[in-house]
Motif scaffolding. Structure first.
Motif, short mmCIF file in Angstrom:
data_model
loop_
_atom_site.label_atom_id
_atom_site.label_comp_id
_atom_site.label_asym_id
_atom_site.label_seq_id
_atom_site.Cartn_x
_atom_site.Cartn_y
_atom_site.Cartn_z
N LYS A 147 11.78 91.83 -116.42
CA LYS A 147 10.78 91.05 -116.55
C LYS A 147 9.48 92.21 -116.67
O LYS A 147 8.48 92.29 -116.27
CB LYS A 147 10.41 90.18 -115.12
CG LYS A 147 11.24 89.08 -114.81
CD LYS A 147 11.16 88.31 -113.59
CE LYS A 147 12.15 87.27 -113.59
NZ LYS A 147 11.96 86.39 -112.43
N ALA A 148 10.20 93.18 -117.61
CA ALA A 148 9.19 94.33 -117.78
C ALA A 148 8.00 93.93 -118.35
O ALA A 148 7.03 94.87 -118.49
CB ALA A 148 9.99 95.42 -118.50
N ASP A 149 8.11 92.88 -119.15
CA ASP A 149 6.73 92.41 -119.77
C ASP A 149 5.69 91.93 -119.17
O ASP A 149 4.51 91.89 -119.70
CB ASP A 149 7.06 91.28 -120.92
CG ASP A 149 7.86 90.13 -120.11
OD1 ASP A 149 6.87 89.08 -119.95
OD2 ASP A 149 8.98 90.06 -119.69
N LYS A 150 6.12 91.91 -117.88
CA LYS A 150 4.88 91.54 -116.88
C LYS A 150 3.99 92.74 -116.49
O LYS A 150 2.92 92.62 -115.65
CB LYS A 150 5.46 90.83 -115.58
CG LYS A 150 6.34 89.65 -116.04
CD LYS A 150 5.62 88.58 -116.65
CE LYS A 150 6.73 87.38 -116.53
NZ LYS A 150 6.02 86.28 -117.40
N LEU A 151 4.43 93.85 -116.81
CA LEU A 151 3.85 95.17 -116.23
C LEU A 151 3.42 96.05 -117.58
O LEU A 151 4.04 95.85 -118.70
CB LEU A 151 4.61 96.05 -115.47
CG LEU A 151 5.03 95.44 -114.20
CD1 LEU A 151 5.92 96.54 -113.25
CD2 LEU A 151 3.89 94.96 -113.23
N SER A 152 2.45 96.74 -117.54
CA SER A 152 2.13 97.58 -118.51
C SER A 152 3.13 98.78 -118.73
O SER A 152 3.73 98.82 -117.82
CB SER A 152 0.55 98.26 -118.26
OG SER A 152 0.54 98.93 -117.11
N ARG A 153 2.99 99.78 -119.81
CA ARG A 153 3.68 100.83 -119.68
C ARG A 153 3.55 101.62 -118.69
O ARG A 153 4.75 102.32 -117.92
CB ARG A 153 3.57 101.59 -121.17
CG ARG A 153 4.17 100.77 -122.40
CD ARG A 153 5.63 100.93 -122.40
NE ARG A 153 6.04 100.11 -123.56
CZ ARG A 153 7.47 100.02 -123.92
NH1 ARG A 153 8.34 100.59 -123.04
NH2 ARG A 153 7.73 99.16 -124.79
N SER A 154 2.46 102.01 -118.33
CA SER A 154 2.28 102.78 -117.02
C SER A 154 2.75 102.38 -115.62
O SER A 154 3.07 102.76 -114.84
CB SER A 154 0.44 103.23 -116.93
OG SER A 154 -0.02 102.15 -116.84
N GLY A 155 2.41 100.82 -115.58
CA GLY A 155 3.00 100.17 -114.53
C GLY A 155 4.31 100.06 -114.54
O GLY A 155 4.85 100.39 -113.25
N GLN A 156 5.07 100.07 -115.54
CA GLN A 156 6.36 100.13 -115.54
C GLN A 156 7.02 101.46 -115.16
O GLN A 156 8.14 101.66 -114.28
CB GLN A 156 7.17 99.91 -116.92
CG GLN A 156 6.94 98.47 -117.59
CD GLN A 156 7.62 98.43 -118.89
OE1 GLN A 156 8.63 98.91 -119.29
NE2 GLN A 156 6.82 97.45 -119.48
N ALA A 157 6.19 102.35 -115.31
CA ALA A 157 6.82 103.94 -115.17
C ALA A 157 6.71 103.99 -113.54
O ALA A 157 7.60 104.67 -112.89
CB ALA A 157 5.91 104.90 -115.90
N ASN A 158 5.55 103.58 -112.88
CA ASN A 158 5.32 103.58 -111.80
C ASN A 158 6.45 102.83 -110.95
O ASN A 158 6.98 103.15 -109.87
CB ASN A 158 4.05 102.93 -111.16
CG ASN A 158 2.90 104.01 -111.52
OD1 ASN A 158 3.07 105.45 -111.79
ND2 ASN A 158 1.70 103.63 -111.93
N ALA A 159 6.75 101.61 -111.35
CA ALA A 159 7.61 100.83 -110.65
C ALA A 159 9.12 101.31 -110.77
O ALA A 159 9.76 101.22 -109.80
CB ALA A 159 7.61 99.28 -111.70
N ARG A 160 9.37 102.04 -111.95
CA ARG A 160 10.61 102.55 -111.92
C ARG A 160 10.75 103.73 -110.84
O ARG A 160 11.94 103.83 -110.19
CB ARG A 160 10.99 103.37 -113.27
CG ARG A 160 11.22 102.36 -114.39
CD ARG A 160 11.35 103.08 -115.76
NE ARG A 160 12.60 103.77 -115.86
CZ ARG A 160 12.89 104.72 -116.95
NH1 ARG A 160 11.95 104.84 -117.92
NH2 ARG A 160 14.07 105.25 -117.07
N ARG A 161 9.64 104.41 -110.55
CA ARG A 161 9.77 105.29 -109.47
C ARG A 161 9.86 104.75 -108.03
O ARG A 161 10.65 105.37 -107.22
CB ARG A 161 8.33 106.31 -109.63
CG ARG A 161 8.39 107.30 -110.83
CD ARG A 161 7.40 108.21 -110.57
NE ARG A 161 6.05 107.60 -110.82
CZ ARG A 161 5.39 107.74 -112.03
NH1 ARG A 161 6.07 107.96 -113.05
NH2 ARG A 161 4.22 107.01 -112.10
#
Length: 202
Positions: A147-161
């Motif tokens: 569901k990565a489309d629910k977050l921005s690219r920067s949001g995805q990077a933060n979420a991965r961390r």
């Protein structure tokens, strides 16, 4: 790239699964994750077939071991029952748990687990238990953040961390994916190719 995929069979018990799996010699890659994390949508995205795996807005739909043949025996994709569906009865939860746990101890063909988590949320205690089990048993895995489309690219990077910290893994072992946009499909397939391709053919 997957050129052809087809449903093989669903199994409610490990005995019949063992009989069926003995008929092929190709590797298995299993898909694990909590209920409603998007396993069926992920499988459909990966195979390029919208209705290969049945999707539902109701959590807990996957209650069986579902096997899919990929490219006429290149590998078999195994969809495990989702865990963590609170509204299921205690007996149902125990049955699904036994089926999932039993699969890992029964299979002779598993080469990798794709462990799905929802990128929008910190991994649940059950997600952590699954990763801890894979670590302890020495079973190779990759974390798929759906569901990565629910977050921005920067949001995805933060979420991965956040996910990496919670599961005590490297950020590089997390692949963000989206069944809506196809994000991550090529990266997942590249990982699968590395896993199933013999070293002397790479």
């Amino acid at each position: 790239m997957i050129n052809e995929s087809k449903f093989i069979k669903s199994f409610a018990d490990l005995g019949t699964y063992s009989i069926e799996s003995a008929k092929y010699s190709c590797p298995e890659i299993c898909v694990a994750g909590r209920s409603n994390v998007g396993k069926s949508s992920f499988i459909n995205m990966l195979t390029g077939r919208r209705k290969l795996a049945k999707t539902s807005s109701t959590p807990g739909r996957t209650r069986l071991l579902n096997l899919f043949d990929i490219d006429n025996g290149r590998f078999v994709l195994v969809d495990l029952p989702g865990y963590g569906y609170a509204k299921a009865s205690k007996s149902e939860i125990e049955k699904w748990s036994k089926l999932t746990d039993g699969y890992f101890t029964t299979t002779q063909s598993l080469v990798h687990t794709l462990a799905l988590v929802d990128i929008r949320h910190e991994p649940t205690s059950l997600d952590k238990q699954m990763i801890a089990f894979l670590y302890a048993s020495g079973k190779p895995f990759t974390v798929i953040a759906t569901k990565a489309d629910k977050l921005s690219r920067s949001g995805q990077a933060n979420a991965r961390r956040v996910i990496a910290n919670a599961l005590k893994i490297g950020v590089g072992n997390i692949i963000p994916t989206s069944a809506e946009t196809g994000q991550g499909r090529d990266e997942v397939m590249a990982r699968i190719e590395q896993i199933i391709t013999p070293p002397n053919m790479m």
